[in-house]
Design an enzyme around this catalytic site. Structure first.
Site, PDB file in Angstrom:
ATOM      1  N   GLY A 252       8.079 -92.475  51.095  1.00 21.00           N
ATOM      2  CA  GLY A 252       6.750 -92.052  51.508  1.00 21.00           C
ATOM      3  C   GLY A 252       6.045 -93.049  52.411  1.00 21.00           C
ATOM      4  CG  HIS A 253       2.035 -92.044  53.433  1.00 22.21           C
ATOM      5  ND1 HIS A 253       1.111 -91.095  53.761  1.00 22.21           N
ATOM      6  CD2 HIS A 253       1.887 -92.233  52.095  1.00 22.21           C
ATOM      7  CE1 HIS A 253       0.434 -90.733  52.695  1.00 22.21           C
ATOM      8  NE2 HIS A 253       0.884 -91.410  51.675  1.00 22.21           N
TER       9      HIS A 253
END
EC number: 2.3.1.191
Length: 346
Positions: A252-253
């Protein structure tokens, strides 16, 4: 069976040449006859002109019956074996085998220094020396690709991406908003640098957050097929040197993966979590967002991590707990089920 359609056998190799090639990772080995070794095979299938290896003790029984001329075994191996098989002791027999494969085989497919006519390359892109750019590759403005790199068919590299030397980027990869180091391997279909899953919700409306971070990937990293690495919203997503990421992993970011960590297939790491150095996450492990996982942590397959983990811990289960607690829980659960079944029968 190794297929000659795909791999070239560089043998035969003299047994002394093999021992010399591996000399820095094996124990000194004496042989009575310097024979030709034609191939590497598993113990069960090896012939008198093959070499094999043993790393998993489950297969040690096959050393008694194997026809292999030689076998790489762990340093402390003392069990009975075929007297005709030369035992080559190594501190890490599996690592020695991985080196031996490089000594015996090469891919049939080779890449010359060539840019295919169907490739679309922006005038402002800088392509290094001795690169191969495959069919239907798209390279946008201001991209930099280092020397001796391979960009295979159908890959897309977005504006401003920087890729270091000796990269091997396979078919149908897409890379955007990324800076990538030297000696990186990215396998088929991986997606790097796309938007993360970031929304701000107000009165049932999910407003997409514009991601202004990038992805930074260090040197000597391998990323598996169909793995996705989102760019950061504000903080960059960072994969440090020497990491190995399997197929179908979601990062994920704003996640940070520490140096030398291994992440196995189908694992998922939610945004802004930090994985320490030399960690190992098993298959289908889930890491919740905004967590800190200490250096050298190990998470067993399908573990669900919902809180921070201190350095050097081994955990398992969902929610993840210390590994011995997880084993105890599993035993107690089996006992409860057995007791319940016995009561139902009565």
């Amino acid at each position: 069976m190794v297929s000659s359609n795909f791999y070239k056998n560089l043998g035969p190799r003299k047994l002394t040449a093999i021992i010399d090639f591996l000399h820095d990772i094996i124990e000194p080995t004496k042989i009575h006859e310097d024979i030709d070794i034609h191939d590497i095979k598993i113990l069960q299938e090896a012939s008198p002109n093959d070499i094999s290896f043993l790393s998993n003790p489950k297969y040690s029984e096959f050393l008694k019956t194997t026809k292999a001329a030689a076998c790489i075994v762990p340093k402390d191996f003392t069990e009975e074996s075929n007297q005709n098989t030369v035992l080559i002791h190594a501190e890490n027999s599996y690592f020695a085998y991985s080196k031996l494969i490089d000594f015996f085989y090469a891919p049939i497919k080779s890449y010359s220094t060539k840019i295919m006519k169907s490739a679309i390359i922006a005038d402002s892109a800088a392509i290094g020396k001795n690169c191969y750019i495959g069919h239907n590759v798209v390279i946008e403005d201001d991209v930099i690709i280092g020397d001796n790199s391979i960009i295979d068919a159908g890959t897309f590299i977005g504006r401003g991406v920087n890729i270091g030397k000796n990269a091997r980027i396979e078919q149908h990869v897409s890379i955007n908003y990324a800076i990538i180091g030297d000696d990186v391997v990215i396998l088929v279909g991986a997606k790097i640098g796309q938007d993360g899953f970031g929304f701000a919700t107000e009165k049932g409306v999910h407003n997409k957050i514009f991601h202004i971070g990038i992805v930074k990937i260090g040197n000597n990293v391998e990323i598996g097929s169909n793995t996705t690495i989102d760019r950061g919203a504000l903080q960059d997503t960072i994969i440090e040197d020497l990491c190995r990421i399997d197929n179908l992993v979601q990062i994920g970011h704003g996640v940070k993966i520490g140096k030398g960590s291994i992440i196995v297939a189908q694992a998922g790491i939610a945004g802004s979590s930090a994985i320490g150095k030399y960690c190992a996450l098993g298959g289908q492990v889930g890491i919740a967002g905004h967590l800190n996982i200490g250096d050298r942590t190990q998470v067993a397959a399908q573990g669900g991590v919902a809180q921070n983990i201190e350095e050097g811990k081994i955990v398992g289960g969902s929610p993840a707990v210390p590994i011995m607690d997880w084993h105890r829980q599993s035993i107690i659960m089996k006992q409860l089920v057995k007791t319940s079944n016995n009561k139902l029968k009565k």
